[in-house]
Enzyme design. Sequence first.
Site, PDB file in Angstrom:
ATOM      1  N   GLY A 158       0.828  -1.195   0.000  1.00  0.00           N
ATOM      2  CA  GLY A 158       0.000   0.000   0.000  1.00  0.00           C
ATOM      3  C   GLY A 158       0.864   1.247   0.000  1.00  0.00           C
ATOM      4  N   LYS A 159       0.485   2.220  -0.809  1.00  0.00           N
ATOM      5  CA  LYS A 159       1.184   3.516  -0.802  1.00  0.00           C
ATOM      6  C   LYS A 159       0.438   4.394   0.206  1.00  0.00           C
ATOM      7  CE  LYS A 159       3.215   6.782  -4.138  1.00  0.00           C
ATOM      8  NZ  LYS A 159       4.625   6.491  -3.825  1.00  0.00           N
ATOM      9  N   ILE A 160       0.805   4.239   1.452  1.00  0.00           N
ATOM     10  CA  ILE A 160       0.039   4.740   2.580  1.00  0.00           C
ATOM     11  C   ILE A 160       0.753   5.932   3.215  1.00  0.00           C
ATOM     12  CG2 ILE A 160      -0.880   4.110   4.856  1.00  0.00           C
ATOM     13  CD1 ILE A 160      -1.061   1.194   3.709  1.00  0.00           C
ATOM     14  N   TYR A 164       5.359   6.849   5.136  1.00  0.00           N
ATOM     15  CA  TYR A 164       6.445   7.677   4.630  1.00  0.00           C
ATOM     16  C   TYR A 164       7.221   8.403   5.721  1.00  0.00           C
ATOM     17  CZ  TYR A 164       5.713   6.440  -0.142  1.00  0.00           C
ATOM     18  OH  TYR A 164       5.667   5.712  -1.308  1.00  0.00           O
TER      19      TYR A 164
END
Length: 306
Positions: A158-160, A164
């Site tokens: 997932g690019k959550i 980051y």
Amino acid sequence: MVDKVEKIWFDGELVPWDAAQVHVLTHTLHYGLGVFEGIRCYGLSEGGSAIFRLEEHIRRLFDSARICTLPMPFSEAQIVEGCLETVRANGLDECYLRPLAFVGSGAMGLGARDNPTRVAIVAWKWGAYLGDEGLERGIRAKVSSYSRAGVNSLMAKGKIVGHYVNSILAKREVLAAGYDEAILLDPQGYVCEASGENIFVVRDGKVATAPLGSSILGGITRDTTLHLLRELGVPVEERTIARDELYIADEIFMVGTAAEVTPVREVDDRPVGAGTRGPISAQVQERYFALVRGNGVPEERWLARV
């Protein structure tokens, strides 16, 4: 600094830049549960412009939302069209797009299952993420003291939003030490990815990259690069990579939507190969920039024409 544009797509409507605001109690601002994408629109060599692999990016946006149990108030088709509308409304021929879905204000407990999901799409002009000089000469990288989280600690595919923080800490650490980019190892000590890019390592004409089942994000540019390497007839394998393989590599390059294809000339104060952009990196880079401008795309759907 992000250059201000006229319109932002926000919850299904194009609104003035300054009107795209949220309350300070927006849940994602406090806890980091949200999903996003980074996408580029390029001018085509034949004229006009197109968003590169837009459908795949939006599919991943929805995959990320599913992973985080974040309900989406729009369909994939509506977000695809929203991206196109945003580029058109701002008269941009080339730009970077940031679709973002986040938990709005309401309850402040960690669950907050009844809070609304808000969706925004912003577009702005953005040049080479790691610098024009980096594209040509290569960048200096350092292995960070921070590790990428394990596959069952945070959901790597997932690019959550909150994930980051890990990348930010690693990036700030190496910038303070005078380097351009961080390389993160996984919990087992194998090469994982950079703070915002996937990594490819070249040795004796063969290319290796970390496997999809590891803690890496399944990059759209990574997938494009694998396609290009096979098209160029370069042997490539997805496998675990030991840290010291970085030190004896002939070439290393990083790929991502923002960074595109950026060579690495030095890792941990050791020159990579001759300390310049290598021949395979140059081939991939040249082919990639031709591809995003519409030259020889394998499928027309890779280009969402504006």
